[in-house]
Design a protein around this motif. Structure first.
Motif, PDB file in Angstrom:
ATOM      1  N   UNK A 265       0.811  -1.214   0.000  1.00  0.00           N
ATOM      2  CA  UNK A 265       0.000   0.000   0.000  1.00  0.00           C
ATOM      3  C   UNK A 265       0.848   1.270   0.000  1.00  0.00           C
ATOM      4  N   UNK A 266       2.029   1.160   0.564  1.00  0.00           N
ATOM      5  CA  UNK A 266       2.891   2.332   0.691  1.00  0.00           C
ATOM      6  C   UNK A 266       3.998   2.360  -0.358  1.00  0.00           C
ATOM      7  N   UNK A 267       3.851   1.543  -1.397  1.00  0.00           N
ATOM      8  CA  UNK A 267       4.764   1.623  -2.534  1.00  0.00           C
ATOM      9  C   UNK A 267       5.953   0.694  -2.493  1.00  0.00           C
ATOM     10  N   UNK A 268       5.986  -0.249  -1.545  1.00  0.00           N
ATOM     11  CA  UNK A 268       7.106  -1.197  -1.459  1.00  0.00           C
ATOM     12  C   UNK A 268       6.659  -2.531  -2.049  1.00  0.00           C
ATOM     13  N   UNK A 269       7.112  -2.836  -3.258  1.00  0.00           N
ATOM     14  CA  UNK A 269       6.713  -4.080  -3.913  1.00  0.00           C
ATOM     15  C   UNK A 269       7.435  -5.291  -3.341  1.00  0.00           C
ATOM     16  N   UNK A 270       8.570  -5.056  -2.684  1.00  0.00           N
ATOM     17  CA  UNK A 270       9.361  -6.139  -2.086  1.00  0.00           C
ATOM     18  C   UNK A 270       9.168  -6.107  -0.568  1.00  0.00           C
ATOM     19  N   UNK A 271       8.476  -7.098  -0.001  1.00  0.00           N
ATOM     20  CA  UNK A 271       8.233  -7.104   1.452  1.00  0.00           C
ATOM     21  C   UNK A 271       9.511  -7.066   2.281  1.00  0.00           C
ATOM     22  N   UNK A 272      10.547  -7.741   1.813  1.00  0.00           N
ATOM     23  CA  UNK A 272      11.792  -7.773   2.588  1.00  0.00           C
ATOM     24  C   UNK A 272      12.445  -6.393   2.613  1.00  0.00           C
ATOM     25  N   UNK A 273      12.342  -5.659   1.494  1.00  0.00           N
ATOM     26  CA  UNK A 273      12.911  -4.306   1.466  1.00  0.00           C
ATOM     27  C   UNK A 273      12.122  -3.380   2.385  1.00  0.00           C
ATOM     28  N   UNK A 274      10.794  -3.531   2.360  1.00  0.00           N
ATOM     29  CA  UNK A 274       9.961  -2.741   3.266  1.00  0.00           C
ATOM     30  C   UNK A 274      10.353  -3.017   4.710  1.00  0.00           C
ATOM     31  N   UNK A 275      10.564  -4.290   5.036  1.00  0.00           N
ATOM     32  CA  UNK A 275      10.939  -4.659   6.399  1.00  0.00           C
ATOM     33  C   UNK A 275      12.277  -4.046   6.784  1.00  0.00           C
ATOM     34  N   UNK A 276      13.234  -4.047   5.859  1.00  0.00           N
ATOM     35  CA  UNK A 276      14.552  -3.465   6.148  1.00  0.00           C
ATOM     36  C   UNK A 276      14.443  -1.962   6.374  1.00  0.00           C
ATOM     37  N   UNK A 277      13.667  -1.273   5.509  1.00  0.00           N
ATOM     38  CA  UNK A 277      13.526   0.175   5.656  1.00  0.00           C
ATOM     39  C   UNK A 277      12.793   0.508   6.953  1.00  0.00           C
ATOM     40  N   UNK A 278      11.788  -0.266   7.293  1.00  0.00           N
ATOM     41  CA  UNK A 278      11.056  -0.036   8.533  1.00  0.00           C
ATOM     42  C   UNK A 278      11.989  -0.225   9.733  1.00  0.00           C
ATOM     43  N   UNK A 279      12.770  -1.290   9.707  1.00  0.00           N
ATOM     44  CA  UNK A 279      13.705  -1.545  10.800  1.00  0.00           C
ATOM     45  C   UNK A 279      14.726  -0.412  10.913  1.00  0.00           C
ATOM     46  N   UNK A 280      15.201   0.064   9.753  1.00  0.00           N
ATOM     47  CA  UNK A 280      16.188   1.136   9.754  1.00  0.00           C
ATOM     48  C   UNK A 280      15.630   2.417  10.375  1.00  0.00           C
ATOM     49  N   UNK A 281      14.366   2.727  10.054  1.00  0.00           N
ATOM     50  CA  UNK A 281      13.755   3.972  10.537  1.00  0.00           C
ATOM     51  C   UNK A 281      13.217   3.843  11.954  1.00  0.00           C
ATOM     52  N   UNK A 282      12.647   2.683  12.296  1.00  0.00           N
ATOM     53  CA  UNK A 282      11.933   2.528  13.554  1.00  0.00           C
ATOM     54  C   UNK A 282      12.695   1.736  14.611  1.00  0.00           C
ATOM     55  N   UNK A 283      13.800   1.098  14.189  1.00  0.00           N
ATOM     56  CA  UNK A 283      14.620   0.384  15.158  1.00  0.00           C
ATOM     57  C   UNK A 283      14.174  -1.032  15.456  1.00  0.00           C
ATOM     58  N   UNK A 284      13.141  -1.508  14.766  1.00  0.00           N
ATOM     59  CA  UNK A 284      12.666  -2.881  14.944  1.00  0.00           C
ATOM     60  C   UNK A 284      11.895  -3.305  13.707  1.00  0.00           C
ATOM     61  N   UNK A 285      11.749  -4.616  13.518  1.00  0.00           N
ATOM     62  CA  UNK A 285      11.029  -5.137  12.363  1.00  0.00           C
ATOM     63  C   UNK A 285       9.537  -4.849  12.500  1.00  0.00           C
ATOM     64  N   UNK A 286       8.804  -4.798  11.368  1.00  0.00           N
ATOM     65  CA  UNK A 286       7.363  -4.567  11.440  1.00  0.00           C
ATOM     66  C   UNK A 286       6.642  -5.565  12.338  1.00  0.00           C
ATOM     67  N   UNK A 287       7.039  -6.839  12.277  1.00  0.00           N
ATOM     68  CA  UNK A 287       6.377  -7.856  13.101  1.00  0.00           C
ATOM     69  C   UNK A 287       6.622  -7.610  14.585  1.00  0.00           C
ATOM     70  N   UNK A 288       7.842  -7.195  14.921  1.00  0.00           N
ATOM     71  CA  UNK A 288       8.157  -6.906  16.322  1.00  0.00           C
ATOM     72  C   UNK A 288       7.388  -5.679  16.800  1.00  0.00           C
ATOM     73  N   UNK A 289       7.272  -4.683  15.912  1.00  0.00           N
ATOM     74  CA  UNK A 289       6.519  -3.475  16.274  1.00  0.00           C
ATOM     75  C   UNK A 289       5.060  -3.822  16.560  1.00  0.00           C
ATOM     76  N   UNK A 290       4.451  -4.616  15.669  1.00  0.00           N
ATOM     77  CA  UNK A 290       3.047  -4.993  15.876  1.00  0.00           C
ATOM     78  C   UNK A 290       2.876  -5.772  17.184  1.00  0.00           C
ATOM     79  N   UNK A 291       3.765  -6.712  17.430  1.00  0.00           N
ATOM     80  CA  UNK A 291       3.658  -7.516  18.651  1.00  0.00           C
ATOM     81  C   UNK A 291       3.801  -6.643  19.889  1.00  0.00           C
ATOM     82  N   UNK A 292       4.731  -5.680  19.843  1.00  0.00           N
ATOM     83  CA  UNK A 292       4.971  -4.823  21.001  1.00  0.00           C
ATOM     84  C   UNK A 292       3.804  -3.881  21.252  1.00  0.00           C
ATOM     85  N   UNK A 293       3.241  -3.320  20.166  1.00  0.00           N
ATOM     86  CA  UNK A 293       2.202  -2.299  20.317  1.00  0.00           C
ATOM     87  C   UNK A 293       0.837  -2.895  20.598  1.00  0.00           C
ATOM     88  N   UNK A 294       0.478  -3.968  19.862  1.00  0.00           N
ATOM     89  CA  UNK A 294      -0.900  -4.477  19.996  1.00  0.00           C
ATOM     90  C   UNK A 294      -0.973  -5.916  20.491  1.00  0.00           C
TER      91      UNK A 294
END
Length: 298
Positions: A265-294
């Motif tokens: 939805x946010x323009x990342x066709x490669x899930x692994x690249x999205x995960x790397x960019x998210x980790x780089x910006x947020x300090x954790x993987x998307x899955x870890x962020x979801x688990x921690x927050x919700x």
């Protein structure tokens, strides 16, 4: 002037893959007035003092706690709003509250067209209005909030104009108190930042790059980069990625979308690249962020 409220707001969304989008919490009808004012009890009392996470597409709000407190969720982060303090929430920010029972305070809601008419424009003010703010309510601010509340319940030929004028004074005062030491900014730069942020909100899922925004604003990419850096301290690329990752955090925390779908939805066709960019910006993987927050149930 009252007629300007028509068609300012989108309808609410309620499916599990969407963040609830309301005019006022729980309402999807047209915004009821040029500015809205209500007591915390008026809304929170109807929902057992809990306001579930939601957002508004075309409305900013100021929450003022007179007595009591609230546990606040703001784009997935948690904080406490104590007595004598305010919280300013701009459009698109996901927010929810759990008030202590009996909390007293005021909630002011400002449609985006009202906020956008606050001028002359300055980049510092535009940037302040675009992000959540919090602080101590001074005596002057408390008087302005009381004046807004009194005007809201009043009548008169120019009631709407008085409400808008008081809204502008309140927002400018809050920003000035917070930015007392800020230097004067170029008004034209402020207008460009405001237009840029509006375009980002509109085209966040369209895969636009910096050059696309620059073209839409009829400036060079280099010039737009200088404007953004002056107003925010970030490069244009960092500003765009911050907006993208902020929306990613919202979708991860407040919807049941698969993580790969969030990236798509946010323009990342490669899930692994999205995960790397998210980790780089947020300090954790998307899955870890979801688990921690919700939690793990998603």
């Amino acid at each position: 002037m009252d007629c300007i409220v028509i068609d300012w707001y989108y309808s609410g969304m309620t499916d599990a893959h969407s963040i609830p989008l309301f005019n006022l919490f729980g309402e999807t009808t047209v915004f009821p007035d040029v500015v809205h004012c209500e007591r915390v009890l008026d809304r929170a009392g109807l929902h057992d003092w809990v306001i579930a996470p939601h957002r508004h597409s075309q409305m900013s709000q100021v929450f003022f706690i007179e007595h009591g407190s609230a546990h606040v969720v703001l784009d997935g982060a948690e904080e406490r709003l104590a007595s004598g303090r305010y919280l300013y929430v701009p459009p698109q920010i996901v927010h929810g509250f759990e008030f202590t029972r009996g909390t007293e305070g005021t909630v002011l809601s400002f449609p985006s067209p009202v906020v956008s008419r606050l001028g002359p424009k300055a980049a510092a003010l535009t940037s302040w209005l675009a992000t959540p703010q919090r602080g101590v309510v001074t005596a002057d601010v408390a008087q302005l909030i009381a004046a807004l509340a009194a005007t809201y319940t009043s009548t008169g030929t120019f009631r709407a104009q008085r409400l808008v004028a008081l809204a502008h004074v309140l927002l400018a005062t809050l920003a000035e108190d917070d930015l007392a030491d800020a230097a004067f900014e170029d008004p034209q730069a402020g207008r460009q930042i405001q237009r840029l942020d509006a375009l980002i909100a509109k085209h966040l899922t369209d895969g636009w790059a910096g050059r696309d925004y620059a073209a839409a604003l009829h400036v060079t990419t280099g010039h737009l980069n200088r404007i953004v850096r002056m107003a925010t301290g970030r490069s244009l690329t960092a500003h765009l990625e911050t907006a993208t990752m902020t929306e990613a955090c919202r979708l991860i925390a407040f919807t049941r979308l698969p993580l790969a779908e969030v990236g798509y939805r946010l323009g990342y066709s490669d899930p692994s690249y999205f995960s790397r960019r998210f980790r780089s910006r947020m300090g954790e993987a998307p899955s870890a962020y979801r688990k921690r927050v919700v939690g793990s149930e998603l």
